[in-house]
Design a protein around this motif. Structure first.
Motif, PDB file in Angstrom:
ATOM      1  N   ASP A   1       6.115  71.435  10.832  1.00  0.00           N
ATOM      2  CA  ASP A   1       6.187  72.224   9.484  1.00  0.00           C
ATOM      3  C   ASP A   1       5.185  71.449   8.447  1.00  0.00           C
ATOM      4  OD1 ASP A   1       8.135  73.763  10.303  1.00  0.00           O
ATOM      5  OD2 ASP A   1       9.904  72.630   9.521  1.00  0.00           O
ATOM      6  N   ARG A   2       4.354  70.761   9.137  1.00  0.00           N
ATOM      7  CA  ARG A   2       3.609  69.934   8.110  1.00  0.00           C
ATOM      8  C   ARG A   2       2.433  71.123   7.588  1.00  0.00           C
ATOM      9  NH1 ARG A   2      -0.324  66.410  10.519  1.00  0.00           N
ATOM     10  NH2 ARG A   2      -0.189  67.776  12.266  1.00  0.00           N
ATOM     11  N   ARG A   3       1.758  70.885   6.614  1.00  0.00           N
ATOM     12  CA  ARG A   3       0.809  71.899   6.038  1.00  0.00           C
ATOM     13  C   ARG A   3      -0.550  70.724   5.600  1.00  0.00           C
ATOM     14  NH1 ARG A   3       3.130  74.763   8.017  1.00  0.00           N
ATOM     15  NH2 ARG A   3       4.451  76.772   7.172  1.00  0.00           N
TER      16      ARG A   3
ATOM     17  N   ASP B   1      -9.381  71.189   6.358  1.00  0.00           N
ATOM     18  CA  ASP B   1      -8.691  72.258   6.397  1.00  0.00           C
ATOM     19  C   ASP B   1      -8.539  72.846   7.746  1.00  0.00           C
ATOM     20  OD1 ASP B   1      -8.316  72.435   3.820  1.00  0.00           O
ATOM     21  OD2 ASP B   1     -10.038  73.764   3.309  1.00  0.00           O
TER      22      ASP B   1
ATOM     23  N   PRO C   1      -3.346  72.174  14.286  1.00  0.00           N
ATOM     24  CA  PRO C   1      -1.844  71.855  14.093  1.00  0.00           C
ATOM     25  C   PRO C   1      -0.976  71.295  15.469  1.00  0.00           C
ATOM     26  CG  PRO C   1      -2.812  74.034  15.327  1.00  0.00           C
ATOM     27  CD  PRO C   1      -3.969  73.362  15.022  1.00  0.00           C
TER      28      PRO C   1
ATOM     29  N   ALA D   1      -3.818  71.326   5.363  1.00  0.00           N
ATOM     30  CA  ALA D   1      -4.684  71.508   4.332  1.00  0.00           C
ATOM     31  C   ALA D   1      -4.366  71.270   2.841  1.00  0.00           C
ATOM     32  CB  ALA D   1      -4.906  73.052   4.487  1.00  0.00           C
ATOM     33  N   SER D   2      -3.129  71.096   2.841  1.00  0.00           N
ATOM     34  CA  SER D   2      -2.585  70.636   1.512  1.00  0.00           C
ATOM     35  C   SER D   2      -2.677  69.101   1.035  1.00  0.00           C
ATOM     36  CB  SER D   2      -1.120  71.121   1.076  1.00  0.00           C
ATOM     37  OG  SER D   2      -0.934  72.659   1.525  1.00  0.00           O
ATOM     38  N   TYR D   3      -2.682  68.279   1.935  1.00  0.00           N
ATOM     39  CA  TYR D   3      -2.641  66.788   1.917  1.00  0.00           C
ATOM     40  C   TYR D   3      -4.213  66.441   1.485  1.00  0.00           C
ATOM     41  CZ  TYR D   3       1.407  67.888   4.552  1.00  0.00           C
ATOM     42  OH  TYR D   3       2.515  68.541   5.272  1.00  0.00           O
TER      43      TYR D   3
END
Length: 295
Positions: free
Chosen positions: A270-272, A281, A285, A274-276
């Motif tokens: 469930d990591r994202r 980007d 995955p 691109a938001s960190y």
């Protein structure tokens, strides 16, 4: 179902290598008597840690080679048991001839994995060169990663190993109690509490089996907190030595336990990225472990 038994040692180690091997042999005998498939020994178990972090040029642990006689001696002792151990690794041109604070995982078949401590507290950089990576490797008990002491204070370190497929992470330490504000009871010391908190958090956030070994007793001007333990993927401590020397031993079906922890709340899945901050980007995955093994 494949249950593996892990033993994590809390013990003191000094400069004398023959004494270190005598202690290791005794711990290995006790671990085998408990049915252990893995024995995790502390940071600097071969030759001792620094007796001070005040840049003492006379305080130099013996420098060993990964392919040297001491590691071969450990390999001969290990047999079918996966043994992890910390040592002072001889430097090279890339390190400016400064040694590395290193560890290896071995069985009787040879070296399975090798790690150089990346993160350096206080003045440790005056004594050791830093490593530059975290990488998992395959072992008879499953895919494993290693780190050393202060490495575990950085969530990115354990996460890098989990992303690389490690379901077991062994952290080897020479973690002391507070020197500036020590508690009268070692279990209440703030650095003991932080040691324990890091162990539980790293296991929980990555949903992995965490095996933590530490030095015990005193060495130089340090009082080591012991607190060896095995932690499950939910952050629960399965066994610990507390602040005494000894062995923490626990049996875990690694794949079943990790799969169960990740089935619904999959922290890696469930990591994202691109938001960190600082994460590209196009970071790949992470494939959920259950699906990865089924494919």
């Amino acid at each position: 179902m494949t249950v593996r038994t892990f033993a994590a040692a809390a013990a003191g180690f000094g400069r004398d290598l023959d004494e270190s091997f005598a202690t290791i042999s005794s711990l290995l005998e006790r671990a085998r008597a408990a049915g252990a498939d893995v024995l995790a020994l502390p940071e600097a178990a071969l030759g001792g840690y620094l007796s001070s972090l005040h840049d003492d040029p006379e305080d130099v642990p013996p420098q060993l080679d990964v392919d040297g006689p001491e590691i071969r001696r450990l390999i001969a002792l290990a047999g079918d048991t996966v043994v992890t151990v910390g040592f002072c690794e001889r430097g090279d041109g890339a390190s400016g001839d400064r040694p590395y604070n290193s560890c290896v995982a071995v069985t009787g078949d040879g070296v399975l994995g090798h790690h150089r401590k990346v993160h350096q507290p206080l003045n440790e950089n005056t004594s050791y060169a830093a490593g530059d990576r975290f990488a998992a490797f395959d072992t008879p008990v499953g895919r494993m990663g290693m780190m050393i002491c202060y490495d575990k204070a950085f969530p990115e370190a354990a996460r890098a190993l989990a992303v690389d497929g490690a379901r077991i992470v062994v952290c080897m330490s020479a973690w002391p109690a507070s020197r500036t504000n020590p508690a009268s009871v070692l279990a209440d010391d703030r650095w003991t509490r932080r040691f324990d908190l890091f162990d539980r958090a790293r296991a929980l956030e990555n949903q992995i089996v965490w095996v933590s070994a530490n030095q015990a007793g005193t060495f130089g001007d340090m009082h080591l907190v012991a607190s060896a333990k095995i932690v499950d993927p939910g952050g629960e401590v399965l066994d610990t030595t507390g602040t005494e020397a000894g062995l923490a031993v626990a049996s875990v079906d690694v794949d079943a336990t990790v799969d169960a922890a990740r089935r619904f709340m999959g922290h890696l899945r469930d990591r994202r990225p691109a938001s960190y901050l600082g994460t590209p980007d196009d970071a790949p995955p992470v494939v959920p472990a259950v699906a990865a093994r089924a494919s």
